[in-house]
Design a protein around this motif. Sequence first.
Motif, PDB file in Angstrom:
ATOM      1  N   ALA A 117     103.497  41.440   5.776  1.00 59.48           N
ATOM      2  CA  ALA A 117     103.096  42.190   6.908  1.00 59.48           C
ATOM      3  C   ALA A 117     102.814  41.128   8.181  1.00 59.48           C
ATOM      4  CB  ALA A 117     101.833  43.003   6.678  1.00 59.48           C
ATOM      5  N   GLN A 118     102.515  40.003   7.975  1.00 56.40           N
ATOM      6  CA  GLN A 118     102.271  39.357   8.946  1.00 56.40           C
ATOM      7  C   GLN A 118     103.143  38.942   9.859  1.00 56.40           C
ATOM      8  OE1 GLN A 118     100.733  35.354   7.046  1.00 56.40           O
ATOM      9  NE2 GLN A 118      99.261  36.409   5.957  1.00 56.40           N
ATOM     10  N   ALA A 119     104.285  39.327   9.512  1.00 52.05           N
ATOM     11  CA  ALA A 119     105.741  39.242  10.346  1.00 52.05           C
ATOM     12  C   ALA A 119     105.605  40.154  11.739  1.00 52.05           C
ATOM     13  CB  ALA A 119     106.938  39.483   9.709  1.00 52.05           C
ATOM     14  N   GLU A 120     104.874  41.226  11.733  1.00 48.50           N
ATOM     15  CA  GLU A 120     104.460  42.191  12.676  1.00 48.50           C
ATOM     16  C   GLU A 120     104.291  41.598  13.834  1.00 48.50           C
ATOM     17  OE1 GLU A 120     105.703  45.520  12.550  1.00 48.50           O
ATOM     18  OE2 GLU A 120     106.202  45.409  10.271  1.00 48.50           O
ATOM     19  N   ALA A 121     103.159  40.891  13.826  1.00 50.26           N
ATOM     20  CA  ALA A 121     102.707  40.457  15.039  1.00 50.26           C
ATOM     21  C   ALA A 121     103.659  39.391  15.583  1.00 50.26           C
ATOM     22  CB  ALA A 121     101.399  39.458  14.719  1.00 50.26           C
ATOM     23  N   ALA A 122     104.391  38.566  14.833  1.00 53.85           N
ATOM     24  CA  ALA A 122     105.629  37.474  15.064  1.00 53.85           C
ATOM     25  C   ALA A 122     106.637  38.346  15.975  1.00 53.85           C
ATOM     26  CB  ALA A 122     105.989  36.630  14.208  1.00 53.85           C
ATOM     27  N   GLY A 123     106.913  39.482  15.405  1.00 51.62           N
ATOM     28  CA  GLY A 123     107.831  40.479  16.081  1.00 51.62           C
ATOM     29  C   GLY A 123     107.535  40.899  17.037  1.00 51.62           C
ATOM     30  N   VAL A 124     106.232  41.348  17.384  1.00 53.01           N
ATOM     31  CA  VAL A 124     105.694  41.807  18.944  1.00 53.01           C
ATOM     32  C   VAL A 124     105.995  40.574  19.813  1.00 53.01           C
ATOM     33  CG1 VAL A 124     103.735  42.699  20.079  1.00 53.01           C
ATOM     34  CG2 VAL A 124     104.178  43.427  17.982  1.00 53.01           C
ATOM     35  N   GLN A 125     105.449  39.524  19.323  1.00 53.70           N
ATOM     36  CA  GLN A 125     105.815  38.511  20.314  1.00 53.70           C
ATOM     37  C   GLN A 125     107.261  38.143  20.685  1.00 53.70           C
ATOM     38  OE1 GLN A 125     103.659  35.222  18.173  1.00 53.70           O
ATOM     39  NE2 GLN A 125     101.708  35.892  18.807  1.00 53.70           N
ATOM     40  N   ALA A 126     108.053  38.017  19.645  1.00 53.35           N
ATOM     41  CA  ALA A 126     109.571  37.873  19.778  1.00 53.35           C
ATOM     42  C   ALA A 126     110.107  38.923  20.839  1.00 53.35           C
ATOM     43  CB  ALA A 126     110.171  37.960  18.230  1.00 53.35           C
ATOM     44  N   LEU A 127     109.890  39.965  20.613  1.00 53.67           N
ATOM     45  CA  LEU A 127     110.462  41.107  21.649  1.00 53.67           C
ATOM     46  C   LEU A 127     109.938  40.899  23.024  1.00 53.67           C
ATOM     47  CD1 LEU A 127     110.263  44.448  19.266  1.00 53.67           C
ATOM     48  CD2 LEU A 127     112.179  43.119  20.067  1.00 53.67           C
ATOM     49  N   ALA A 128     108.743  40.641  23.263  1.00 59.70           N
ATOM     50  CA  ALA A 128     108.150  40.346  24.500  1.00 59.70           C
ATOM     51  C   ALA A 128     108.842  39.094  25.094  1.00 59.70           C
ATOM     52  CB  ALA A 128     106.560  39.997  24.401  1.00 59.70           C
ATOM     53  N   GLN A 129     109.145  37.975  24.191  1.00 59.98           N
ATOM     54  CA  GLN A 129     109.991  36.858  24.659  1.00 59.98           C
ATOM     55  C   GLN A 129     111.410  37.057  25.182  1.00 59.98           C
ATOM     56  OE1 GLN A 129     108.160  34.257  25.741  1.00 59.98           O
ATOM     57  NE2 GLN A 129     109.846  32.982  26.271  1.00 59.98           N
ATOM     58  N   VAL A 130     111.907  38.079  24.349  1.00 58.83           N
ATOM     59  CA  VAL A 130     113.124  38.428  24.620  1.00 58.83           C
ATOM     60  C   VAL A 130     113.538  39.195  25.991  1.00 58.83           C
ATOM     61  CG1 VAL A 130     115.145  39.970  24.031  1.00 58.83           C
ATOM     62  CG2 VAL A 130     114.205  38.702  22.171  1.00 58.83           C
ATOM     63  N   LEU A 131     112.495  40.023  26.444  1.00 59.68           N
ATOM     64  CA  LEU A 131     112.321  40.627  27.795  1.00 59.68           C
ATOM     65  C   LEU A 131     112.426  39.470  28.722  1.00 59.68           C
ATOM     66  CD1 LEU A 131     110.271  43.880  26.902  1.00 59.68           C
ATOM     67  CD2 LEU A 131     112.664  43.747  27.151  1.00 59.68           C
TER      68      LEU A 131
END
Length: 384
Positions: free
Chosen positions: A354-368
């Motif tokens: 579940a720790q991947a959720e926070a990394a995923g939010v950061q990833a999507l923000a950086q993609v934008l």
Amino acid sequence: MSLFEAVLSTSEMRGVFGDRSVVDAMLRFEAALARAQARLGLIPASAAASIAGSCKVELFDVAKIVRDSGRAGSIADPLVHSLKEAVGLFNADAVPFVHFGCGAQELVDSAMALLTREAVALVDADLARAVQALLVQAERHATTPMLARPLGQPDTVTSFGRVCVDWAAPLARRRERLAGAARRALQVRFGAGDGVDDRMQGQGAVVRRQLAEALGLRDPGADGRSERDDWIALGCELGLLIGSLGRVASDIALLGRSEIGELAEGGDPARGQRPASVVALAAAQRAPQRVAALLAGMPQAHSPGSWQAELAEWPQLLMSAHGSARALADALPGLQVDAARMLSNIEQLRLDPAQAEAAGVQALAQVLVLQSAPEPVDPSDIAG
């Protein structure tokens, strides 16, 4: 180029630096030079017309020019000799005005700038494809949990999307830096020799400016006639790019090892069993020596051989850059991600996916952020 080097490059880049292409670039410079000088009344208009009309690569024995360059120590002398012969067939009076007031290094350096502009555009196009492919993977796998492996060892949980962003961000920076370095480095050379301005009747700077406009290269001004720092800086940027591409390839190779098994390159029948990452890794191993050779020539700018050594390294550096960028641009869209294996590897270490959720939010923000960044200025749009 040997067969062993050819498999690490691309046919397009080999074409850019092929013998015929090099001769053609030199002839384009000679034609532009004659036209500029004629406009200023420095040579007769009839001579400029004869010279420009003869500057067609199909009229020349390219193989002979290349053979003769081995004895001359430079391709400039045999090219100019052949051009004078061609001009003399139609207008003997124009022969003294061929290559008028120009040095061999100015001719070759300007031709190399023309060729390098084409080469950088090829690299940039495939680099853009690689970045876009990584951003697509980042969105697709924003929250796909996987192990982070600093120093190659499993540590905490991240997401594969975050890993893709971490691969894409340096490549996006390299695109921007490469375009900027190209705009500064790709400049025309003319007027550096002693007595040139006398022969140009004080109009050497005007000739150089008109040459730059005609060829779409930058006019360096009087201060940039002989310094090579911007040129070598472009080589250093290429070395950094190749290293960044190699980093991505190294990570893909690590994650594809059988004991990890989280990634696999998509099948390409033309490659057989040789993954694209091998090309990028090979380029990354060769690039430091080529960049070092460029840097080594800087303190020896007036020593025999340093210029020739630099020229010999330059095409190979660009071939490595394009071979690496093309290999990854082709492979990344079809990258096979084994999410189940990623999860299994996490569970073996009893970590919380579940720790991947926070990394995923950061990833999507950086993609934008990366998607909204302005495109680097086209490397071919550098005149002025």
